[in-house]
Write a protein that holds these residues in place. Structure first.
Motif, PDB file in Angstrom:
ATOM      1  N   TRP A 129     -35.447 -15.972  23.227  1.00  0.00           N
ATOM      2  CA  TRP A 129     -34.163 -16.373  23.802  1.00  0.00           C
ATOM      3  C   TRP A 129     -34.113 -17.886  23.875  1.00  0.00           C
ATOM      4  O   TRP A 129     -35.127 -18.545  24.144  1.00  0.00           O
ATOM      5  CB  TRP A 129     -33.995 -15.813  25.213  1.00  0.00           C
ATOM      6  N   ILE A 130     -32.932 -18.438  23.637  1.00  0.00           N
ATOM      7  CA  ILE A 130     -32.726 -19.874  23.823  1.00  0.00           C
ATOM      8  C   ILE A 130     -31.672 -20.073  24.906  1.00  0.00           C
ATOM      9  O   ILE A 130     -30.579 -19.492  24.845  1.00  0.00           O
ATOM     10  CB  ILE A 130     -32.277 -20.570  22.530  1.00  0.00           C
ATOM     11  N   ASP A 131     -32.016 -20.854  25.924  1.00  0.00           N
ATOM     12  CA  ASP A 131     -31.070 -21.268  26.955  1.00  0.00           C
ATOM     13  C   ASP A 131     -30.228 -22.389  26.354  1.00  0.00           C
ATOM     14  O   ASP A 131     -30.698 -23.505  26.168  1.00  0.00           O
ATOM     15  CB  ASP A 131     -31.847 -21.742  28.189  1.00  0.00           C
ATOM     16  N   GLY A 132     -28.955 -22.066  26.055  1.00  0.00           N
ATOM     17  CA  GLY A 132     -28.082 -23.014  25.370  1.00  0.00           C
ATOM     18  C   GLY A 132     -27.121 -23.743  26.277  1.00  0.00           C
ATOM     19  O   GLY A 132     -26.155 -24.340  25.801  1.00  0.00           O
ATOM     20  N   LEU A 143     -32.281 -27.889  24.867  1.00  0.00           N
ATOM     21  CA  LEU A 143     -32.410 -26.458  24.658  1.00  0.00           C
ATOM     22  C   LEU A 143     -33.811 -26.000  25.053  1.00  0.00           C
ATOM     23  O   LEU A 143     -34.771 -26.767  24.980  1.00  0.00           O
ATOM     24  CB  LEU A 143     -32.137 -26.116  23.194  1.00  0.00           C
ATOM     25  N   LYS A 144     -33.888 -24.714  25.479  1.00  0.00           N
ATOM     26  CA  LYS A 144     -35.186 -24.164  25.890  1.00  0.00           C
ATOM     27  C   LYS A 144     -35.382 -22.808  25.241  1.00  0.00           C
ATOM     28  O   LYS A 144     -34.503 -21.953  25.293  1.00  0.00           O
ATOM     29  CB  LYS A 144     -35.239 -24.024  27.412  1.00  0.00           C
ATOM     30  N   LEU A 145     -36.541 -22.633  24.622  1.00  0.00           N
ATOM     31  CA  LEU A 145     -36.902 -21.382  23.954  1.00  0.00           C
ATOM     32  C   LEU A 145     -37.915 -20.636  24.819  1.00  0.00           C
ATOM     33  O   LEU A 145     -38.866 -21.230  25.324  1.00  0.00           O
ATOM     34  CB  LEU A 145     -37.515 -21.680  22.586  1.00  0.00           C
ATOM     35  N   ILE A 146     -37.693 -19.330  25.004  1.00  0.00           N
ATOM     36  CA  ILE A 146     -38.595 -18.520  25.814  1.00  0.00           C
ATOM     37  C   ILE A 146     -38.918 -17.230  25.079  1.00  0.00           C
ATOM     38  O   ILE A 146     -38.047 -16.643  24.421  1.00  0.00           O
ATOM     39  CB  ILE A 146     -37.991 -18.244  27.211  1.00  0.00           C
ATOM     40  N   TYR A 152     -39.305 -13.651  29.185  1.00  0.00           N
ATOM     41  CA  TYR A 152     -37.915 -13.375  29.586  1.00  0.00           C
ATOM     42  C   TYR A 152     -37.837 -12.029  30.301  1.00  0.00           C
ATOM     43  O   TYR A 152     -37.216 -11.913  31.367  1.00  0.00           O
ATOM     44  CB  TYR A 152     -37.023 -13.372  28.358  1.00  0.00           C
ATOM     45  N   ALA A 153     -38.483 -11.018  29.734  1.00  0.00           N
ATOM     46  CA  ALA A 153     -38.485  -9.689  30.355  1.00  0.00           C
ATOM     47  C   ALA A 153     -39.150  -9.736  31.725  1.00  0.00           C
ATOM     48  O   ALA A 153     -38.702  -9.060  32.670  1.00  0.00           O
ATOM     49  CB  ALA A 153     -39.201  -8.690  29.450  1.00  0.00           C
ATOM     50  N   GLN A 154     -40.210 -10.524  31.851  1.00  0.00           N
ATOM     51  CA  GLN A 154     -40.869 -10.669  33.143  1.00  0.00           C
ATOM     52  C   GLN A 154     -39.912 -11.263  34.174  1.00  0.00           C
ATOM     53  O   GLN A 154     -39.891 -10.849  35.338  1.00  0.00           O
ATOM     54  CB  GLN A 154     -42.105 -11.569  33.009  1.00  0.00           C
ATOM     55  N   GLY A 155     -39.086 -12.222  33.737  1.00  0.00           N
ATOM     56  CA  GLY A 155     -38.118 -12.827  34.637  1.00  0.00           C
ATOM     57  C   GLY A 155     -37.074 -11.841  35.113  1.00  0.00           C
ATOM     58  O   GLY A 155     -36.751 -11.779  36.310  1.00  0.00           O
TER      59      GLY A 155
END
Length: 577
Positions: free
Chosen positions: A200-203, A209-212, A217-220
Motif C-alpha cells: 500500500w502507498i499512502d498518497g 509518499l509512504k510504502l507499507i 498494513y494488515a497488522q494495523g
C-alpha cells in the motif's frame, strides 16, 4: 490550552521495518521486489496525483514499458453521458452509481493492450492509474490510497475529478461527482482487492509518499479493531459557523470560522497508524471494509453490510448564525427518489449553550399549511423573507439537552450553541427550505431544495407532538454508588439508541451487540479500560469522540487525571438490534 487531541494515532508497532518513506527509498525497494516479476499493477484511488506518482515512482523504476490506465477508458464526454442519470442536474444531489469500472473501458484499446502484453511477456511492464488491477493478473499489486478529506482539499485547489476537465467547476459539483460516482466505484473495487494487495502507498502527501507491506498494513487494521480508537477530526468553515471550537481546540486563527467538526464519520474521516516514528494515514472506511464483523458486530453487519451506520459531528454557532431551516427525507421518500436504503435520522445533543440559544423543531400549532408553502416558495425566488416566527416551533435550549429529529421533521440550530449531532450516516440528503436570505462563503446563493423538502415534511409534527415525542426523556435506566445511566433517546422511528452515564467512579459498559460510539460530554479526562486485559488503557478528553468495536463486548470507563474525584459524563450511541 485544550487537551483535545487533533492527531490521535493507533500504536501498531515499535518499528517501521516494512515501511519505506519518500520516493527514493520506495523506488529502491520496488526495484528489489520487481527483479523476478514482469508485470506490476499500481492501482490508484480517484484523486491520487497520478502525474506526480509517475515522475516520482513509476518512471524511476525504468520498466520496459509503462501504461497509464487513463488512456484506456472512454473519453470524458462519453463517461459523463453514461452517468448522467446518477449526476442529475442538481448542484448537490445525485443517485449512487451502480456501475463497475469495467463498464467504462474502451474495449478496442483494452484488447490492443492485452494483445501487446501477451506478445511482450518477457518485457517488464507497469500498469498504473485508476483501474490498473483490471487489465491482467499482475505479479505485484500496489494500491495507492488517499482520504476523502484530502481529495476535497485538492478540489479546492483546482484539482480535477477523474476523467474530466472541470478545473473551474464549482466545488459542490466536484464533490457530487466524486460522492455519487467515483468513490462508490473505487470502494467497490477496493473491497475485492483487499487480500490481493502486496503493498500500500499512502498518497495523501504527494511530497512524501509512504510504502507499507501488506503484512504491516494488515497488522494495523487488526490493531484498530482490537481496542478503542479515535478518528482524525477535520474542521470546516461555513457561512453560519462560530468561534467555540477555534478556542477550545486551538484551531487556525486565520480561518474565517469553524462551522463543522467531523470526528466520528468513518466514511469521511481517516485514521493514523503509527509504526515507530512513522505515521501512515488511511481512510477509516478501510477498517470497515476489512473487519466489518469485529467492528460493527454480526447483527449490525448483517443489517447494513460494510457500512458504518452511526455519525458524530459538531455544529458550532457561537458568535455565528442560524443553520439553514431544513428537513431530511423520510425513508420512503429517499428510497423512491434516490434509491437509498435508509434516511438521515438524527438528534441534537447540546454540548454548550449561551443565553438565548434555541433550536427550531417542527411547525407551530394550527398553521395554515398552504400559506406556509406559498411563503416558502416566495422566499425561494427572493420576493420576501420567510417568517419563521409565524410558522416554525422554537425551543430554548440548555447544556445537555437532547432532541430527536427523525426524518421528515423540520429543524434548525439557532445561533450561540454547540451541538453534538448524533445521526445515521447513509447519505447527504439534507433539504434546505429557507436559508435566511444568505449567500455562501464563495459568494454564491446557497441552494434551496424546496421541491424535495415539501415532499418530505411531516406536517403532523407540530409543537405538541414535538414536546411529547422529541424532547429527551432522560429516563433512569440503572444506578449504583458513584454512577447512574439514563436513556436520552432516540425516537422509536430511529434505529440508534443513546445512553448517558454520569459517574465519579468506575462504570461498566456493554456493547449491546453493536459498535459503540461515545463522546466525553462533561469532564476533562476519562480512561477506558478492558475488563479482561485485551487492550491497553485508553485515555479520552473532553469533547473527543471515540469508537468501541463490538467484539470487545464489555469495558469500563472512569474519571482520570484532572477529573479524578469529579462527576463526569459520556453519551453513548449504538444500533438497536
Amino acid at each position: 490550552m485544550t487537551t483535545f487531541d487533533k492527531y490521535p494515532a493507533v500504536i501498531v508497532s515499535e518499528n517501521n521495518n516494512d515501511i519505506w518513506e519518500g520516493a527514493k527509498p520506495i523506488v529502491e525497494k520496488l526495484k528489489r521486489v520487481a527483479l523476478n516479476h514482469n508485470l506490476i499493477a499500481v492501482e490508484c484511488y480517484p484523486g491520487v496525483d497520478v502525474k506526480n506518482l509517475y515522475y516520482d515512482i513509476i518512471q524511476p523504476l525504468h520498466a520496459d514499458e509503462t501504461i497509464c490506465t487513463d488512456d484506456l477508458f472512454y473519453n470524458d464526454d462519453k463517461i459523463t453521458e453514461m452517468i448522467k442519470s446518477n449526476l442529475t442536474e442538481d448542484d448537490v444531489f445525485g443517485t449512487f452509481s451502480p456501475h463497475s469500472l469495467n463498464e467504462f473501458l474502451d474495449d478496442k484499446k483494452v484488447k490492443a493492450i492485452k494483445e501487446k502484453m501477451k506478445n511482450d511477456q518477457k518485457k517488464n511492464m507497469i500498469v498504473y492509474g485508476v483501474g490498473a488491477s483490471l487489465f491482467a493478473e499482475a505479479s505485484i499489486l500496489i494500491y495507492v490510497d488517499i482520504t476523502r478529506w484530502e481529495i476535497q482539499q485538492r478540489f479546492k485547489q483546482g484539482a480535477l475529478n477523474w476523467k474530466t476537465n472541470n478545473q473551474d467547476e464549482q466545488m459542490s459539483r466536484k464533490i457530487k461527482r466524486a460522492y455519487f460516482f467515483e468513490w462508490p466505484l473505487a470502494d467497490r473495487l477496493k473491497k475485492t482487492l483487499l487480500h490481493e494487495i502486496d503493498f500500500w502507498i499512502d498518497g495523501n502527501d504527494t511530497g512524501n509518499l509512504k510504502l507499507i507491506s501488506k503484512e504491516q498494513y494488515a497488522q494495523g487494521l487488526t490493531q484498530v479493531v482490537s481496542q478503542p480508537f479515535r478518528l482524525i477530526p477535520f474542521f470546516a468553515p461555513g457561512v453560519w459557523g462560530g468561534e467555540w471550537m477555534r478556542e477550545k481546540f486551538n484551531l487556525d486563527k486565520e480561518e474565517v470560522n469553524f462551522a463543522w467538526c467531523f470526528n466520528g464519520v468513518p466514511a469521511e474521516n481517516s485514521i493514523y497508524l503509527q509504526y515507530g516514528d512513522c505515521i501512515i494515514e488511511i481512510p477509516a472506511n478501510n477498517v470497515v471494509f476489512s473487519h466489518p464483523a469485529e467492528l460493527l458486530g454480526n447483527k449490525v453487519y448483517g443489517r447494513f453490510g460494510r457500512e458504518f451506520p452511526i455519525r458524530f459531528n459538531f455544529l458550532d454557532t457561537i458568535k455565528g448564525q442560524n443553520l439553514s431551516l431544513q428537513v431530511h427525507p423520510t425513508t420512503e421518500y429517499v428510497h423512491e427518489e434516490f434509491g437509498a436504503h435508509y434516511t438521515q435520522d438524527e438528534s441534537y445533543y447540546v454540548l454548550h449553550a449561551e443565553e438565548g440559544a434555541v433550536v427550531y423543531l417542527g411547525v407551530k400549532e394550527n398553521i395554515d399549511k398552504a400559506e406556509m408553502i406559498n411563503d416558502l416558495k416566495e422566499a425561494e425566488i427572493g420576493d420576501k423573507d420567510f417568517d419563521d416566527e409565524k410558522f416554525i416551533h422554537r425551543m430554548n435550549i440548555k447544556k445537555h439537552d437532547h432532541y430527536s429529529i427523525p426524518g421528515g421533521t423540520i429543524h434548525s440550530q439557532g445561533k450561540n450553541s454547540v451541538i453534538l449531532e448524533i445521526s445515521s450516516t447513509p447519505n447527504i440528503y439534507t433539504f434546505k427550505l429557507w436559508d435566511w436570505g444568505r449567500v455562501d462563503l464563495d459568494g454564491r446563493p446557497r441552494p434551496i431544495h424546496l421541491h424535495h423538502g415539501l415532499h418530505s415534511i411531516q406536517w403532523t409534527r407540530d409543537e405538541n407532538w414535538v414536546k411529547e415525542h422529541l424532547r429527551s426523556p432522560n429516563k433512569l435506566i440503572a444506578k449504583d454508588d458513584g454512577w447512574y445511566e439514563e436513556k436520552t433517546g432516540l425516537h422509536e422511528l430511529e434505529f440508534i439508541e443513546t445512553r448517558r452515564h454520569w459517574f465519579s467512579t468506575n462504570v461498566y459498559h456493554e456493547t449491546h451487540d453493536s459498535v459503540n460510539v461515545l463522546n466525553l460530554v462533561e469532564g476533562e479526562e476519562a480512561i477506558v479500560e478492558s475488563i479482561n486485559g485485551e487492550f491497553e488503557p485508553f485515555i479520552v478528553h473532553y469533547a473527543e469522540t471515540f469508537i468501541i468495536p463490538e467484539h470487545i463486548k464489555k469495558y469500563s470507563i472512569r474519571p482520570h487525571g484532572p477529573s479524578r474525584g469529579k462527576t463526569i459524563a459520556t453519551i453513548k450511541a449504538f444500533v438497536r438490534v
